[in-house]
Design a protein around this motif. Structure first.
Motif, short mmCIF file in Angstrom:
data_model
loop_
_atom_site.label_atom_id
_atom_site.label_comp_id
_atom_site.label_asym_id
_atom_site.label_seq_id
_atom_site.Cartn_x
_atom_site.Cartn_y
_atom_site.Cartn_z
N CYS A 322 2.45 -6.98 -7.95
CA CYS A 322 1.64 -7.16 -6.74
C CYS A 322 0.64 -8.29 -6.97
CB CYS A 322 0.91 -5.87 -6.39
SG CYS A 322 -0.36 -5.42 -7.60
N THR A 323 -0.12 -8.59 -5.96
CA THR A 323 -1.05 -9.73 -6.06
C THR A 323 -2.11 -9.49 -7.13
OG1 THR A 323 -2.42 -11.21 -4.75
CG2 THR A 323 -2.57 -8.88 -4.20
N GLY A 324 -2.50 -8.24 -7.35
CA GLY A 324 -3.45 -7.91 -8.42
C GLY A 324 -4.83 -8.52 -8.20
N CYS A 328 -6.81 -8.64 -4.67
CA CYS A 328 -6.85 -7.31 -4.05
C CYS A 328 -8.09 -6.57 -4.54
CB CYS A 328 -5.59 -6.52 -4.42
SG CYS A 328 -5.67 -4.82 -3.82
N GLN A 330 -8.63 -3.52 -4.75
CA GLN A 330 -8.37 -2.29 -5.49
C GLN A 330 -7.80 -2.54 -6.88
OE1 GLN A 330 -7.22 1.16 -3.29
NE2 GLN A 330 -6.56 -0.08 -1.57
N ALA A 331 -7.48 -3.80 -7.15
CA ALA A 331 -6.81 -4.10 -8.43
C ALA A 331 -7.76 -3.92 -9.60
CB ALA A 331 -6.29 -5.53 -8.40
N SER A 355 1.78 -3.34 -11.93
CA SER A 355 1.01 -2.97 -10.74
C SER A 355 -0.49 -3.03 -11.04
CB SER A 355 1.40 -1.55 -10.31
OG SER A 355 0.76 -1.24 -9.09
N GLY A 356 -1.23 -3.58 -10.08
CA GLY A 356 -2.68 -3.70 -10.26
C GLY A 356 -3.41 -2.37 -10.17
N CYS A 357 -2.75 -1.35 -9.62
CA CYS A 357 -3.33 0.00 -9.59
C CYS A 357 -2.20 0.99 -9.31
CB CYS A 357 -4.44 0.12 -8.53
SG CYS A 357 -3.85 0.25 -6.84
N LYS A 359 -1.32 2.54 -6.83
CA LYS A 359 -0.71 2.54 -5.49
C LYS A 359 0.71 1.96 -5.52
CE LYS A 359 -2.15 1.38 -0.79
NZ LYS A 359 -3.23 0.72 -0.03
N GLY A 360 0.93 1.00 -6.37
CA GLY A 360 2.29 0.48 -6.56
C GLY A 360 2.87 -0.24 -5.37
N CYS A 361 2.05 -0.96 -4.62
CA CYS A 361 2.51 -1.60 -3.37
C CYS A 361 3.79 -2.44 -3.54
CB CYS A 361 1.45 -2.56 -2.84
SG CYS A 361 -0.11 -1.81 -2.46
S1 SF4 Z 1 -0.84 -1.96 -6.00
FE1 SF4 Z 1 -3.06 -1.72 -5.96
S2 SF4 Z 1 -3.78 -3.66 -6.85
FE2 SF4 Z 1 -1.67 -3.99 -6.23
S3 SF4 Z 1 -1.80 -4.83 -4.16
FE3 SF4 Z 1 -1.54 -2.60 -3.97
S4 SF4 Z 1 -3.61 -1.80 -3.79
FE4 SF4 Z 1 -3.77 -3.89 -4.62
#
Ligand code: SF4
Length: 412
Positions: A322-324, A328, A330-331, A355-357, A359-361
């Motif tokens: 993800c963008t991380g 983001c 939340q990252a 994944s930056g968190c 959530k695993g977008c």
């Molecule tokens: S997975 Fe978490 S860090 Fe990555 S884009 Fe989604 S909300 Fe942001």
């Protein structure tokens, strides 16, 4: 749940950004455009590239539902962006109409075929159904080619080919309603209304799959769903409909989009790829055709553009990130540099998700290896799971992973 747990819990918005309902991110507004039939004419693609450069960060993403996101849009440039999208005929009447028109179509449609006709009729029917208020992520898939290719694309209502015509079915159901291409769009709207009537969206949220796990299907849904062979994710290269090019992490600079437009109309895919239409009838929307391209496809050197992946064996196709951070809010860490550095160590046929968190977008489904950030440059390792699953190892530093990348796959 402790305070620490709460601070680790990613926020679930329950809706996707649109053009008329942008979402704020760490790098500015994210504006998502849903081109009709997932197709951009060369002028539209050039116009979007220009808007991305003038109003935003100059970076564009292809989403997992085959939409195009303009990133880093400045508050002060948003009105100019909307004017530009209207001029390009890429704007819905209002935010509600934009949210309803959440249709993913097989990128291999041909002018006049079932997918094309059904998706067009469904878009018109959804546009007219202004009393229909669906959950923010509720979506439709139109996938009526010989073999379904969008079974892994998230959706609530699916329309696929069957022996007698087309099949309408609720996501997750093993039975559906056999129909004709002429009638299926209206029946899809009726199925969306059934979903609401059955209590599928308490407080405006919910998915079809969750509903049918606890409710019987509509009485008319008695046709068994065929177990079609699962189509492999297409690879970059020529297809009957044009040339597929992949985007590193689903993202490209505006200059790349503008350069691609010089080769023809572009179709968005849910595989973080673009399909450059060949110069057959598909580019002109005339008669149906299933013939191979007749004109020369762009050469590899034409497509040597920043952010493009042209070879199916490129290791970057084995990683998702993800963008991380910092883009983001939340990252917990940056993601893409690590994914790029580890890509070559992911065995062929396997997949790594950074994944930056939790959530695993970027890859909500389970996959072979997942690194979920918990702190800057610190990750948990999950095998055969999602970013939110129980880790096998915790608190691994990015430096240690780079120094010993085989740790990812050890014992696997
Ligand atoms: S997975 Fe978490 S860090 Fe990555 S884009 Fe989604 S909300 Fe942001």
């Amino acid at each position: 749940m402790t305070q620490a747990d709460l601070s680790q819990t990613p926020k679930v918005y329950g809706w996707c950004p649109g053009a008329l309902r942008p979402m704020m991110s760490g790098d500015g507004l994210v504006v998502r455009v849903r081109p009709p039939l997932g197709r951009l004419t060369p002028d539209q693609a050039r116009g979007l590239a220009d808007l991305s450069q003038r109003c935003g960060s100059g970076l564009l993403d292809v989403s997992a539902r085959a939409n195009l996101q303009l990133r880093g849009i400045r508050d002060t440039a948003y009105d100019a962006l909307i004017d530009g999208l209207r001029h390009l005929e890429l704007l819905d009447e209002d935010a509600a109409a934009e949210a309803r028109r959440n249709i993913a179509i097989t990128p291999f449609w041909q002018p006049g075929d079932d997918s094309h006709r059904i998706a067009s009729a469904l878009a018109a029917a959804l546009s007219a159904a202004d009393d229909l208020v669906l959950p923010g992520k509720f979506g439709f898939v139109v996938d009526c080619g010989p073999t379904p290719v969008l079974r892994d694309t998230a959706a609530d209502i699916r329309i696929e080919r069957c022996d007698t015509g087309v099949m309408l079915r609720a996501d997750g159901a093993d039975h559906g309603l056999a129909l004709t291409a002429e009638t299926v769009a209206q029946e899809a709207i009726a199925l969306a209304r059934w979903f609401l009537d059955q209590g599928g969206a308490p407080e405006g949220r919910g998915r079809m799959r969750q509903l049918i796990a606890r409710r019987a299907l509509p009485a008319s849904h008695v046709a068994p769903v065929l177990n079609a062979p699962r189509a492999a994710t297409p690879q970059p290269g020529p297809t009957e409909s044009g040339v597929l090019v992949a985007l590193e992490f689903g993202q490209m600079p505006a200059a790349t989009l503008a350069a691609l437009a010089d080769h023809g109309a572009l179709r968005l895919t849910p595989w973080r790829m673009l399909l450059i239409e060949d110069d057959s009838d598909a580019a002109h929307h005339t008669a149906p055709t299933h013939t191979a391209p007749t004109l020369a496809a762009p050469t590899q050197s034409d497509l040597a553009l920043e952010g493009l992946i042209l070879e199916g064996r490129d290791p970057r196709l084995r990683v998702t990130a993800c963008t991380g951070a910092p883009n983001c809010h939340q990252a917990r860490s940056t993601t893409r540099n690590l994914a790029r550095d580890l890509a070559a160590y992911v065995p062929a046929g396997r997949h790594l998700h950074v994944s930056g968190c939790a959530k695993g977008c970027a890859h909500p489904r389970a996959t072979d290896y997942v690194l979920t950030a918990t702190d800057p440059d610190v990750f948990d390792l999950i095998r055969n799971g999602t970013a939110a699953d129980q880790p096998l190892h915790t608190s691994l530093s990015a430096r240690a992973l780079r120094a010993a990348p085989d740790f990812l796959t050890e014992g696997n």
